[in-house]
Write a protein that holds these residues in place. Structure first.
Motif, mmCIF file in Angstrom:
data_model
loop_
_atom_site.group_PDB
_atom_site.id
_atom_site.type_symbol
_atom_site.label_atom_id
_atom_site.label_comp_id
_atom_site.label_asym_id
_atom_site.label_seq_id
_atom_site.Cartn_x
_atom_site.Cartn_y
_atom_site.Cartn_z
ATOM 1 N N LYS A 41 3.384 35.479 38.862
ATOM 2 C CA LYS A 41 4.807 35.196 38.647
ATOM 3 C C LYS A 41 5.096 33.799 39.163
ATOM 4 O O LYS A 41 4.941 33.531 40.360
ATOM 5 C CB LYS A 41 5.670 36.196 39.404
ATOM 6 N N GLN A 94 9.766 32.522 35.770
ATOM 7 C CA GLN A 94 11.179 32.879 35.903
ATOM 8 C C GLN A 94 11.959 31.601 36.149
ATOM 9 O O GLN A 94 11.647 30.851 37.061
ATOM 10 C CB GLN A 94 11.336 33.827 37.094
ATOM 11 N N ILE A 152 15.578 29.543 36.894
ATOM 12 C CA ILE A 152 16.972 29.631 37.361
ATOM 13 C C ILE A 152 17.608 28.261 37.167
ATOM 14 O O ILE A 152 17.076 27.243 37.615
ATOM 15 C CB ILE A 152 17.056 30.050 38.839
ATOM 16 N N GLU A 176 19.106 28.607 47.440
ATOM 17 C CA GLU A 176 19.348 30.010 47.090
ATOM 18 C C GLU A 176 18.451 30.434 45.933
ATOM 19 O O GLU A 176 17.904 31.537 45.928
ATOM 20 C CB GLU A 176 20.819 30.211 46.706
ATOM 21 N N ALA A 177 18.316 29.553 44.927
ATOM 22 C CA ALA A 177 17.466 29.869 43.776
ATOM 23 C C ALA A 177 16.026 30.076 44.228
ATOM 24 O O ALA A 177 15.358 31.026 43.811
ATOM 25 C CB ALA A 177 17.552 28.745 42.742
ATOM 26 N N ASN A 191 14.950 31.004 47.185
ATOM 27 C CA ASN A 191 14.833 32.270 47.901
ATOM 28 C C ASN A 191 14.868 33.469 46.960
ATOM 29 O O ASN A 191 14.096 34.408 47.114
ATOM 30 C CB ASN A 191 15.945 32.385 48.949
ATOM 31 N N SER A 192 15.762 33.427 45.963
ATOM 32 C CA SER A 192 15.854 34.549 45.023
ATOM 33 C C SER A 192 14.561 34.716 44.247
ATOM 34 O O SER A 192 14.107 35.832 43.998
ATOM 35 C CB SER A 192 16.983 34.322 44.028
ATOM 36 N N LEU A 193 13.968 33.588 43.812
ATOM 37 C CA LEU A 193 12.717 33.665 43.060
ATOM 38 C C LEU A 193 11.623 34.290 43.916
ATOM 39 O O LEU A 193 10.876 35.160 43.456
ATOM 40 C CB LEU A 193 12.292 32.262 42.603
ATOM 41 N N ILE A 194 11.543 33.853 45.167
ATOM 42 C CA ILE A 194 10.491 34.383 46.042
ATOM 43 C C ILE A 194 10.744 35.869 46.316
ATOM 44 O O ILE A 194 9.807 36.666 46.356
ATOM 45 C CB ILE A 194 10.399 33.547 47.332
ATOM 46 N N ASP A 195 12.009 36.263 46.441
ATOM 47 C CA ASP A 195 12.340 37.685 46.596
ATOM 48 C C ASP A 195 11.856 38.499 45.403
ATOM 49 O O ASP A 195 11.597 39.698 45.522
ATOM 50 C CB ASP A 195 13.859 37.878 46.743
ATOM 51 N N GLN A 196 11.788 37.877 44.234
ATOM 52 C CA GLN A 196 11.320 38.579 43.034
ATOM 53 C C GLN A 196 9.804 38.610 42.926
ATOM 54 O O GLN A 196 9.262 39.057 41.924
ATOM 55 C CB GLN A 196 11.880 37.880 41.786
ATOM 56 N N GLY A 197 9.106 38.095 43.933
ATOM 57 C CA GLY A 197 7.651 38.142 43.907
ATOM 58 C C GLY A 197 7.001 36.877 43.373
ATOM 59 O O GLY A 197 5.784 36.817 43.224
#
Lengths: 308, 370
Positions: free
Chosen positions: B161, B194, B196, B209-210, B212-218
């Motif tokens: 990912k 992915q 953003i 924030e983008a 962090n969100s991407l890393i949260d998604q794996g």
């Protein structure tokens, strides 16, 4: 989950994480402005103070190697800018809003000028406290890596709330804000009270700036604030000059800022411009809901130049 | 006053001096000072787009006889016209580089018409026959370097990912996202990117924030297309993800996490432009190129890049450098909504103007352009 993804849970987690990460500068600036406005003066220059704080914190942290010294430097810079604002405003027939706008431009300009050589180097950052130790999900742990400044900010809101209501200092600030004649009749110098209130407000705003450059996003560049200082000033009106409401409003703004990117990351991609505008839509909505043509804003200090 | 003729004479003298100097083994020197103006939209040390141009300008400063004047943070409005006017009339600039996309039309075109004897070189615009002859546009196919980054990312990622923090869905950005994804898929068919969009070129808090969100998604390898990649690089590295850089080399910011990156090579191109003028041949009005033409380059591999990934990336690079070149966007290309965007059998080479209008995200990209 096996692939390390937490699916749709990202969104609430990102909003929570965002509320913690993004809200701190809003919180400090709005609490600072709350003190200043309660004393009867508006300091619109806090955007400049925020940026100056961010720059000086980064610079001092880089030169001294101690991020905490940077935070202190940011606070002192902010207090000095506050003193400048208060000093100019104490002259007769000076409009505090105009001075604020001038100082906003002055602060950002000065910060960009002095901050030129600081864009490239990497300064030591503030440490985070790991509050996610109980969880074995890395995303939760990342969201709960909290900086102590956030906790100080959160603690400051109820302290201020209490101080405004029950302490002598709180009473004095409120008196200066509600009726300068009354304060003068009590034998106090209104200008001195406002000078102190503006300096404290600047101090807090400067510290808010140090959070931007030393913790999150965590480096100095010229787009760093992107209007957060001015949003925080607006937030005070939105929070009706109440420190506790400032806290909730800051958290809501932080969470709303995280919403746009988080929704895109889980695949809600249509209308991301709308989600990116979420904080502003939120402000507008609450302003419309709570405004009334029949009365002035509840909680507004009577001496404030916007209500007078 | 006739700046144009003076400048040409100066430059010709410079050219003569250049060849004489080269023959005598001396440093080349321009006989008289020629002034070149650079205009940047942002700060010139932003670890990004503007810094890349400033590095090119710095390369010109080293050439004796050239004077470089610079102005930064000039908005894409009338302000750039004023800056151009003052560079011409106060500094005597005869060659101007307004480097930001929005400077081109109408601002630079207007100035080129007003000063027909001076030379204007714009980065990123699309010069056409209708535009003044003393204006030109140049740009690099940086998607070639993004394709190489994609290969390294695709072979380094454990989750397959990848993440892309992008500013706005305009063709140049979409081309980078697509090339990065196609590079990754060429070596790792499972790879997805992915994306953003943050909505603007410089939004540090949104970019963080983008990330962090991407890393949260794996997502475990990230790259970006924003003005200053510093925020993404530092925040991703703090979360333990790998990064590919953009615009310039950001490896100093995250030495362990930095894999490679797509960089501009203006410090090679600008001296070439000056030599063209000095040689009397002038700069072509429409100048483009990629890795082969040395307009873009890739950052040296970081320590985390495996031998396998280095080999695959080097092979792809060799293909780009070969005489035939290599088309990233080949026929039978399907976008992420299932629509065929390039029919089977047609290869869109780098210079194909159709690619400048790109409005889709290829299969494998998670995200939407609107």
């Amino acid at each position: 989950m096996a692939d390390g993804s937490i699916g749709l849970w990202t969104v609430p987690l990102a909003v929570l994480g965002g509320a913690i990460r993004v809200s701190t500068p809003f919180l400090f600036v709005s609490l600072g402005e709350c003190i200043t406005e309660r004393s009867g003066r508006i300091n619109l220059g806090l955007e400049g103070t925020l940026v100056m704080g961010a720059m000086s914190a980064y610079g001092i942290s880089y030169l001294s190697g101690s991020p905490w010294l940077g935070v202190l430097a940011a606070g002192v810079t902010g207090a000095l800018l506050g003193a400048l604002h208060a000093g100019i405003c104490s002259l007769p027939r000076v409009n505090d809003i105009a001075v604020g706008i001038a100082l906003m431009l002055f602060g950002t300009g000065l910060a960009f000028y002095l901050g030129k050589p600081l864009i490239e180097p990497t300064a030591p950052r503030l440490p985070a406290i790991d509050f996610g130790w109980w969880s074995d999900i890395p995303q939760v742990r990342a969201a709960l890596r909290i900086n102590v400044m956030f906790l100080i900010g959160v603690a400051l809101a109820p302290i201020l709330y209490w101080a405004f209501r029950t302490t002598r200092w709180g009473l004095l600030i409120r008196t200066a804000g509600e009726s300068s004649d009354a304060a003068r009749a009590m034998g106090h110098s209104v200008l001195l009270i406002r000078l102190r209130a503006t300096m404290v407000g600047g101090f807090l705003a400067g510290i808010g700036g140090s959070f931007l450059s030393l913790f999150y996003p965590g480096s100095w560049n010229e787009g760093l604030s992107s209007g957060q200082g001015i949003t925080a000033v607006a937030l005070v009106i939105f929070a009706r000059w109440d420190p506790m409401l400032c806290l909730w409003a800051s958290l809501a703004f932080g969470g709303a800022a995280a919403l746009g990117p988080a929704l895109q990351s889980v695949g809600v991609t249509s209308g991301y411009h709308l989600f990116n505008a979420a904080p502003y839509i939120l402000t507008l909505a609450i302003m419309i809901i709570t405004c009334s043509p029949k009365r002035t804003l509840t909680g507004a200090p009577a001496e404030l130049s916007i209500t007078r | 006053m006739d700046f144009g003729r003076i400048s040409r004479r100066h430059l010709l003298q410079g050219g003569a001096a250049l060849s004489l100097g080269a023959a005598a083994g001396l440093r080349p020197a321009f006989a008289a000072e020629t002034t070149i103006g650079f205009i940047y939209v942002g700060s010139r040390d932003d670890y990004g787009y503007n810094q890349a141009h400033a590095q090119g300008a710095a390369a010109l400063k080293k050439i004796p006889g050239l004077k470089v004047v610079e102005e930064e943070k000039v908005p894409e409005t009338d302000a750039v016209e004023k800056t151009i006017e003052s560079m011409i009339n106060l500094d005597g600039a005869t060659l101007l580089f307004p480097t930001s996309f929005g400077y081109y039309n109408p601002h630079m075109i207007k100035m080129a018409n007003k000063y027909p004897k001076l030379r204007f070189e714009h980065c990123g615009g699309l010069w056409s026959d209708k535009d003044p002859k003393n204006a030109g546009s140049y740009f690099g196919y940086i998607d070639e370097a993004q394709y190489i980054s994609g290969i390294v990312a695709g072979l380094t990622s454990k989750s397959s990912k990848l993440g892309f923090v992008a500013a706005k869905p305009i063709p140049q950005v979409l081309r980078n996202i697509n090339a990065f994804t196609l590079g990754a898929k060429s070596v790792n068919p499972k790879a997805t990117t992915q994306v953003i969009f943050t909505g603007d070129w410089s939004m540090p808090v949104k970019e963080a924030e983008a990330t962090n969100s991407l890393i949260d998604q794996g997502v475990d390898v990230l790259t970006c297309h924003v003005d200053g990649p510093k925020t993404m690089v530092e925040n991703a590295a703090r979360r333990g993800a790998m990064v590919c850089g953009y615009h310039t080399n950001q490896s100093a910011l995250a030495p362990k996490a930095y894999l490679t990156g797509a960089e501009w090579n203006w410090e090679a191109l600008y001296p070439k432009f000056v030599k063209m003028i000095a040689a009397g041949e002038g700069i072509p009005n429409f100048y483009r190129g990629g890795l082969k033409e040395e307009i873009v380059k890739t950052s040296p591999y970081g320590e985390a890049v495996s031998a396998e990934a280095r080999k695959a990336a080097d092979e792809a690079k060799a293909k780009f450098l070969s005489a035939d070149g290599f088309a990233i966007f080949k026929g039978g290309l399907v976008d992420n909504k299932g629509k065929t965007v390039i029919a089977a059998g047609t290869d869109r080479g780098q210079k194909d103007p159709e690619l400048e209008k790109m409005d889709y995200l290829v299969e494998g990209v998670l995200g939407a352009t609107s």
